[in-house]
Design an enzyme around this catalytic site. Structure first.
Site, PDB file in Angstrom:
ATOM      1  N   HIS A 232       7.692   9.071  10.026  1.00 22.62           N
ATOM      2  CA  HIS A 232       8.327   8.133   9.142  1.00 22.62           C
ATOM      3  C   HIS A 232       9.739   8.228   8.972  1.00 22.62           C
ATOM      4  O   HIS A 232      10.502   7.148   8.978  1.00 22.62           O
ATOM      5  CB  HIS A 232       7.936   8.688   7.674  1.00 22.62           C
TER       6      HIS A 232
ATOM      7  N   THR B 115       0.599  -0.328  -2.710  1.00 23.95           N
ATOM      8  CA  THR B 115      -0.044   0.152  -3.716  1.00 23.95           C
ATOM      9  C   THR B 115      -1.038   1.121  -3.574  1.00 23.95           C
ATOM     10  O   THR B 115      -1.357   1.966  -4.280  1.00 23.95           O
ATOM     11  CB  THR B 115      -0.492  -1.234  -4.821  1.00 23.95           C
ATOM     12  N   GLU B 116      -1.672   0.897  -2.367  1.00 24.21           N
ATOM     13  CA  GLU B 116      -2.683   1.994  -1.853  1.00 24.21           C
ATOM     14  C   GLU B 116      -2.336   3.204  -1.144  1.00 24.21           C
ATOM     15  O   GLU B 116      -2.882   4.333  -1.331  1.00 24.21           O
ATOM     16  CB  GLU B 116      -3.536   1.036  -0.909  1.00 24.21           C
TER      17      GLU B 116
ATOM     18  N   ARG C  76      -2.290   8.830  -0.679  1.00 26.65           N
ATOM     19  CA  ARG C  76      -1.924   9.696   0.705  1.00 26.65           C
ATOM     20  C   ARG C  76      -1.508  10.973   0.095  1.00 26.65           C
ATOM     21  O   ARG C  76      -1.197  11.093  -1.043  1.00 26.65           O
ATOM     22  CB  ARG C  76      -0.886   9.079   1.465  1.00 26.65           C
TER      23      ARG C  76
ATOM     24  N   LEU D 266      21.050 -12.911   6.519  1.00 26.63           N
ATOM     25  CA  LEU D 266      19.688 -12.530   6.413  1.00 26.63           C
ATOM     26  C   LEU D 266      19.393 -11.660   5.189  1.00 26.63           C
ATOM     27  O   LEU D 266      20.104 -10.825   4.802  1.00 26.63           O
ATOM     28  CB  LEU D 266      19.508 -11.618   7.654  1.00 26.63           C
TER      29      LEU D 266
ATOM     30  N   ARG E 231       2.422  -7.119  13.523  1.00 22.79           N
ATOM     31  CA  ARG E 231       1.865  -5.812  12.778  1.00 22.79           C
ATOM     32  C   ARG E 231       1.819  -4.703  14.271  1.00 22.79           C
ATOM     33  O   ARG E 231       1.388  -4.893  15.337  1.00 22.79           O
ATOM     34  CB  ARG E 231       0.622  -5.768  12.327  1.00 22.79           C
TER      35      ARG E 231
ATOM     36  N   GLU F 204       1.777 -17.216  11.586  1.00 21.60           N
ATOM     37  CA  GLU F 204       1.256 -16.975  13.208  1.00 21.60           C
ATOM     38  C   GLU F 204       1.264 -15.359  13.210  1.00 21.60           C
ATOM     39  O   GLU F 204       2.100 -14.717  12.630  1.00 21.60           O
ATOM     40  CB  GLU F 204       2.383 -17.491  14.201  1.00 21.60           C
TER      41      GLU F 204
ATOM     42  N   ASP G 248       3.173  -0.268  10.996  1.00 20.69           N
ATOM     43  CA  ASP G 248       2.220   0.787  11.019  1.00 20.69           C
ATOM     44  C   ASP G 248       2.407   1.780  12.249  1.00 20.69           C
ATOM     45  O   ASP G 248       2.966   1.538  13.114  1.00 20.69           O
ATOM     46  CB  ASP G 248       0.999  -0.019  11.048  1.00 20.69           C
ATOM     47  N   GLY G 249       1.880   2.939  12.239  1.00 20.53           N
ATOM     48  CA  GLY G 249       1.793   3.949  13.097  1.00 20.53           C
ATOM     49  C   GLY G 249       2.837   5.065  13.275  1.00 20.53           C
ATOM     50  O   GLY G 249       2.933   5.758  14.290  1.00 20.53           O
TER      51      GLY G 249
ATOM     52  N   TRP H  10      -0.220   5.190  -2.610  1.00 20.48           N
ATOM     53  CA  TRP H  10      -0.163   6.528  -3.499  1.00 20.48           C
ATOM     54  C   TRP H  10      -1.479   7.280  -3.285  1.00 20.48           C
ATOM     55  O   TRP H  10      -1.300   8.321  -3.655  1.00 20.48           O
ATOM     56  CB  TRP H  10      -0.329   5.858  -4.708  1.00 20.48           C
TER      57      TRP H  10
ATOM     58  N   ARG I 103       0.985   8.370  13.470  1.00 20.71           N
ATOM     59  CA  ARG I 103       0.119   8.588  14.699  1.00 20.71           C
ATOM     60  C   ARG I 103       1.105   8.827  15.746  1.00 20.71           C
ATOM     61  O   ARG I 103       1.030   9.455  16.798  1.00 20.71           O
ATOM     62  CB  ARG I 103      -0.774   7.153  14.928  1.00 20.71           C
TER      63      ARG I 103
END
Length: 255
Positions: A52, A81-82, A86, A146, A203, A222, A35-36, A84, A39
């Site tokens: 991005h 899914t949310e 934007r 990985l 996060r 955690e 996130d961020g 979209w 910003r």
């Protein structure tokens, strides 16, 4: 002390960052809400898409950092899914990032034995986005290191509703009995199957919520939050999160 495994960027891993890690207590699965980006860019007078792009470049660094200490699965929340909702210009840019990321990084990912996977709905993604991801999955499917799992077009509520509907259909079809349904069975109907649940969720950007991300799977994970935005989140910050994870006692409801 954890032995050196990989180099990342232009700098080798140093004992300063690794000597405090317990090699016997590395989280098996780390999930990250990246996130961020917007910003971070706006603070610097840049357009959101610049954030991005910088965030995309950070993916490989953190992947190599996780690989270096023996994390087995790294799930990155790339697009929900949310998301979209934007602005179309921003969504279009995000959908094109895999076309830049994978061709540029795939050789190094393969060299480091990284396997690419995707968790989310293919429906709705542009053909060019889906092809880029599927090509990377195909090129790395035999790798045994990985697992770099991109949560792309993913939403946890939709995932759980879909799982419930599939179970109901299987009950109606006689494939499973109601009294056979338990947590393990339900987990098998989720998009993340057969991956293990995350041990640690990170996060970035200072937000203190999980934003419809792996809500079933995070039941006993955690949680670690940082005010740093994703483009400025470093390998050292990743190891700090792992160190905090190792300081905690995981009781799973017991004593």
């Amino acid at each position: 002390m954890i032995p050196f495994k990989k180099w990342f960027g232009s700098k080798p891993l140093t004992t300063e960052h690794l000597e405090r890690l317990d090699a016997d207590n590395i989280p098996n699965h780390v999930a990250v809400i990246m996130d961020g980006n917007g910003r971070w860019a706006q603070k610097r007078g840049l357009p959101r898409v610049a954030g991005h792009h910088s965030g995309m470049k950070n993916v490989k660094k953190i992947t190599m950092a996780a690989n270096a200490i023996g994390v087995n699965v790294l799930t990155l929340y790339a697009f929900s899914t949310e998301n979209w909702k934007r602005p179309k210009e921003e969504v279009d840019y995000l959908m094109k990032l895999p076309l830049e990321f994978f061709p540029k990084e795939i050789e190094e990912l393969i060299a480091n034995n990284v396997q690419i996977r995707m968790t989310g709905w293919q429906e709705g993604l542009p053909d060019y986005t889906l092809k880029s991801v599927q090509d990377a999955i195909e090129q790395t499917k035999h790798n045994t290191g990985l697992i770099l799992n991109f949560a792309l077009n993913y939403g946890s509520r939709k995932e759980m509703l879909s799982g419930v509907k599939q179970i109901a259909e299987d009950v109606q079809a006689g494939k499973i009995k109601i009294d056979e349904i338990n947590e393990s069975v339900f987990s098998n109907y989720l998009l993340t199957y057969p991956l293990p649940d995350p041990d640690l969720l990170i996060r970035t950007s200072g937000e203190l919520r999980i934003s419809n991300f792996m809500m079933w799977q995070l039941a006993y994970s955690e949680l670690w939050f940082t005010d740093l935005c994703w483009p400025e989140f470093t390998e050292q910050d990743f190891y700090e999160a792992v160190q905090e994870y190792q300081r905690r006692a995981r009781r799973y409801g017991g004593l």
